[in-house]
Structures are given as structure tokens and as C-alpha cells.
Motif scaffolding. Structure first.
Motif, PDB file in Angstrom:
ATOM      1  N   HIS A  59      40.424  25.258  67.741  1.00 32.05           N
ATOM      2  CA  HIS A  59      41.059  26.546  68.040  1.00 32.05           C
ATOM      3  C   HIS A  59      40.177  27.662  67.488  1.00 32.05           C
ATOM      4  N   ARG A  60      40.209  28.793  68.183  1.00 29.07           N
ATOM      5  CA  ARG A  60      39.502  29.987  67.737  1.00 29.07           C
ATOM      6  C   ARG A  60      40.369  31.197  68.049  1.00 29.07           C
ATOM      7  N   TRP A  61      40.475  32.089  67.064  1.00 29.43           N
ATOM      8  CA  TRP A  61      41.290  33.292  67.267  1.00 29.43           C
ATOM      9  C   TRP A  61      40.556  34.528  66.784  1.00 29.43           C
ATOM     10  N   LEU A  62      40.857  35.647  67.440  1.00 30.62           N
ATOM     11  CA  LEU A  62      40.527  36.954  66.897  1.00 30.62           C
ATOM     12  C   LEU A  62      41.809  37.499  66.293  1.00 30.62           C
ATOM     13  N   ALA A  63      41.701  38.114  65.147  1.00 28.65           N
ATOM     14  CA  ALA A  63      42.840  38.783  64.524  1.00 28.65           C
ATOM     15  C   ALA A  63      42.752  40.258  64.899  1.00 28.65           C
ATOM     16  N   TRP A  64      43.871  40.784  65.308  1.00 26.33           N
ATOM     17  CA  TRP A  64      43.937  42.177  65.750  1.00 26.33           C
ATOM     18  C   TRP A  64      44.967  42.942  64.947  1.00 26.33           C
ATOM     19  N   GLN A  65      44.656  44.202  64.692  1.00 27.36           N
ATOM     20  CA  GLN A  65      45.653  45.141  64.212  1.00 27.36           C
ATOM     21  C   GLN A  65      45.669  46.238  65.270  1.00 27.36           C
ATOM     22  N   GLY A  66      46.732  46.235  66.039  1.00 26.84           N
ATOM     23  CA  GLY A  66      46.766  47.126  67.194  1.00 26.84           C
ATOM     24  C   GLY A  66      45.674  46.743  68.165  1.00 26.84           C
ATOM     25  N   ARG A  67      44.815  47.706  68.497  1.00 25.91           N
ATOM     26  CA  ARG A  67      43.713  47.457  69.433  1.00 25.91           C
ATOM     27  C   ARG A  67      42.385  47.194  68.725  1.00 25.91           C
ATOM     28  N   CYS A  68      42.454  47.041  67.428  1.00 23.35           N
ATOM     29  CA  CYS A  68      41.238  46.864  66.624  1.00 23.35           C
ATOM     30  C   CYS A  68      41.084  45.410  66.187  1.00 23.35           C
ATOM     31  N   PRO A  69      39.970  44.753  66.597  1.00 20.07           N
ATOM     32  CA  PRO A  69      39.719  43.402  66.080  1.00 20.07           C
ATOM     33  C   PRO A  69      39.309  43.497  64.613  1.00 20.07           C
ATOM     34  N   VAL A  70      39.986  42.735  63.759  1.00 19.40           N
ATOM     35  CA  VAL A  70      39.745  42.841  62.314  1.00 19.40           C
ATOM     36  C   VAL A  70      39.156  41.568  61.714  1.00 19.40           C
ATOM     37  N   GLY A  71      39.255  40.432  62.414  1.00 19.13           N
ATOM     38  CA  GLY A  71      38.735  39.189  61.864  1.00 19.13           C
ATOM     39  C   GLY A  71      38.695  38.089  62.896  1.00 19.13           C
ATOM     40  N   TYR A  72      38.061  37.003  62.510  1.00 18.77           N
ATOM     41  CA  TYR A  72      37.877  35.836  63.381  1.00 18.77           C
ATOM     42  C   TYR A  72      38.197  34.590  62.562  1.00 18.77           C
ATOM     43  N   ILE A  73      38.907  33.643  63.175  1.00 16.99           N
ATOM     44  CA  ILE A  73      39.182  32.349  62.537  1.00 16.99           C
ATOM     45  C   ILE A  73      38.751  31.235  63.474  1.00 16.99           C
ATOM     46  N   ASP A  74      37.991  30.306  62.926  1.00 14.64           N
ATOM     47  CA  ASP A  74      37.637  29.084  63.626  1.00 14.64           C
ATOM     48  C   ASP A  74      38.404  27.952  62.958  1.00 14.64           C
ATOM     49  N   CYS A  75      38.997  27.078  63.759  1.00 12.31           N
ATOM     50  CA  CYS A  75      39.856  26.027  63.207  1.00 12.31           C
ATOM     51  C   CYS A  75      39.625  24.719  63.944  1.00 12.31           C
ATOM     52  N   GLY A  76      39.170  23.727  63.207  1.00 12.76           N
ATOM     53  CA  GLY A  76      39.125  22.369  63.729  1.00 12.76           C
ATOM     54  C   GLY A  76      40.264  21.601  63.089  1.00 12.76           C
ATOM     55  N   THR A  77      40.964  20.802  63.879  1.00 11.99           N
ATOM     56  CA  THR A  77      42.047  19.998  63.305  1.00 11.99           C
ATOM     57  C   THR A  77      41.636  18.534  63.266  1.00 11.99           C
ATOM     58  N   PHE A  78      42.130  17.850  62.226  1.00  9.53           N
ATOM     59  CA  PHE A  78      41.726  16.471  61.966  1.00  9.53           C
ATOM     60  C   PHE A  78      42.927  15.620  61.583  1.00  9.53           C
ATOM     61  N   ASP A  79      42.766  14.322  61.716  1.00 12.02           N
ATOM     62  CA  ASP A  79      43.854  13.394  61.389  1.00 12.02           C
ATOM     63  C   ASP A  79      44.093  13.283  59.889  1.00 12.02           C
ATOM     64  N   ARG A  80      43.153  13.747  59.061  1.00 17.26           N
ATOM     65  CA  ARG A  80      43.269  13.651  57.602  1.00 17.26           C
ATOM     66  C   ARG A  80      42.248  14.593  56.977  1.00 17.26           C
ATOM     67  N   PHE A  81      42.356  14.762  55.679  1.00 13.35           N
ATOM     68  CA  PHE A  81      41.327  15.469  54.916  1.00 13.35           C
ATOM     69  C   PHE A  81      40.530  14.424  54.155  1.00 13.35           C
ATOM     70  N   THR A  82      39.224  14.557  54.167  1.00 14.25           N
ATOM     71  CA  THR A  82      38.388  13.660  53.383  1.00 14.25           C
ATOM     72  C   THR A  82      37.479  14.466  52.475  1.00 14.25           C
ATOM     73  N   GLU A  83      37.253  13.927  51.303  1.00 14.07           N
ATOM     74  CA  GLU A  83      36.234  14.474  50.417  1.00 14.07           C
ATOM     75  C   GLU A  83      34.991  13.632  50.658  1.00 14.07           C
ATOM     76  N   TRP A  84      33.897  14.292  50.960  1.00 14.08           N
ATOM     77  CA  TRP A  84      32.679  13.622  51.391  1.00 14.08           C
ATOM     78  C   TRP A  84      31.565  13.867  50.381  1.00 14.08           C
ATOM     79  N   GLU A  85      30.835  12.813  50.070  1.00 16.44           N
ATOM     80  CA  GLU A  85      29.657  12.942  49.232  1.00 16.44           C
ATOM     81  C   GLU A  85      28.449  12.575  50.075  1.00 16.44           C
TER      82      GLU A  85
END
Length: 189
Positions: A59-85
Motif C-alpha cells: 500500500h502507498r498513501w499520500l497524506a493530505w491536509q485539505g488540498r495540500c499534500p503533507v506526507g507519504y507512507i509506504d506500507c508492505g504487509t507481512f504474515d509476521r515480523f522477523t528480526e533479521w541478522e
């Protein structure tokens, strides 16, 4: 601050976001102006595995306040969280939280930083209908990125482990709560 609204990020909106990635801090912590285009290019590729977890969506979103883009979020979803070394002698997965997880990357329009937009975005994404199955929201932050850490803490995220991983990242997480499931959400496609 007026309400922040998340809207699906579309390719024709790249000219709005790419200039934010010319900012030195954005490049230092996230990447250069090619980064949002590369994220959009992933849209049509098959989902895969990454560091011991299976990707379930993007998923990807732009955050808006009124007509002004204020931020961007990129989101990948996963079946779990892993700590990786990783690294030369890395052991791979060293810990797992078996919860459906959203992995977040975000940027605030440089001239609008330190005004609460990041915390607002990180809070509202926990209520996104597209993420209804997600139980854990996580963002990895370089331990030297004080502004992003402050943003995450303000939005109710806490470090999973105070010690940085092999890449110098500390992972901040927030569990979905009953409040997240019942509070309003401002979004549109």
C-alpha cells in the motif's frame, strides 16, 4: 491542526512527492528522488518473501491536509515480523513475532516538518480499512534519526528492542488496539 486524510498514492502524483526526496535529511534516512517511483514500480510485481517473512500486500498513501499534500507512507504487509541478522556472518531470522505486520516507511514534506503531521499519519494508518487484518505496525529507524523517533513515540509506537540491529536500525512498533478498530478513519481512494 486540521484533520489529515490518507489517499492512495498514484503514479501521476510523483511530481508532488519527488522533490521531497531532494532534501538532504530525506536522502540520508530514506533515499533519493527515485525511491517513490521504485515503490510504485513494485505494484505489479508478484509478492514474495523478505528476511524470513511472506509479503501479503503493498500500500502507498499520500497524506493530505485539505488540498495540500503533507506526507507519504509506504506500507508492505507481512504474515509476521522477523528480526533479521544479516551481514557476512549473519544468522538470518533470529526472532519472530507471529502477528500480521505492516512495515512502514514515511516522509514528511520538508517545509512542514515538526508540525505533527508524521505522528498524525502514523496514528491514522493503524485504522486503515485496507489493513484490518494487521495486528502489529512497525517502522525501522536509524538510531540517530531523533525527529523520526520522536514522531513514532508521539504516535504511540515503542521500541521492540533498544539495541540497533546489524544495519543500525531500531524497530518501533504499535499493536492494533480496540481504540484503533473503533475510532474514525479519514481516507479516500
Amino acid at each position: 491542526m486540521a484533520k489529515v486524510v490518507l489517499k492512495t498514492f498514484e503514479r501521476e502524483q510523483l511530481p508532488l512527492v519527488e522533490p521531497w526526496f531532494h532534501d538532504a535529511d530525506t536522502q540520508r534516512w530514506l533515499g533519493g528522488p527515485e525511491w517513490p517511483r521504485e515503490m510504485l514500480d513494485l505494484t505489479d510485481l508478484p509478492l514474495g518473501t523478505f528476511r524470513g517473512k511472506t509479503q501479503t500486500d503493498r500500500h502507498r498513501w499520500l497524506a493530505w491536509q485539505g488540498r495540500c499534500p503533507v506526507g507519504y507512507i509506504d506500507c508492505g504487509t507481512f504474515d509476521r515480523f522477523t528480526e533479521w541478522e544479516g551481514g557476512e556472518n549473519g544468522r538470518g531470522v533470529i526472532d519472530t513475532l507471529p502477528l500480521p505486520t505492516a512495515s512502514l516507511g514515511y516522509v514528511i514534506r520538508p517545509e512542514l516538518r515538526h508540525q505533527g503531521y508524521g505522528a498524525a499519519m502514523l496514528d491514522i494508518v493503524t485504522r486503515a480499512p485496507e489493513l484490518h487484518e494487521i495486528r502489529l505496525f512497525v517502522a525501522g529507524v536509524d538510531r540517530r534519526n531523533a525527529a523520526s523517533i520522536g514522531c513514532l513515540l508521539k504516535a504511540g509506537y515503542q521500541p521492540l528492542n533498544d539495541q540497533p540491529d546489524w544495519e543500525g536500525m531500531v524497530y518501533y512498533a504499535r499493536l492494533r488496539t480496540a481504540r484503533d478498530a473503533t475510532n474514525g478513519y479519514s481516507s479516500s481512494s
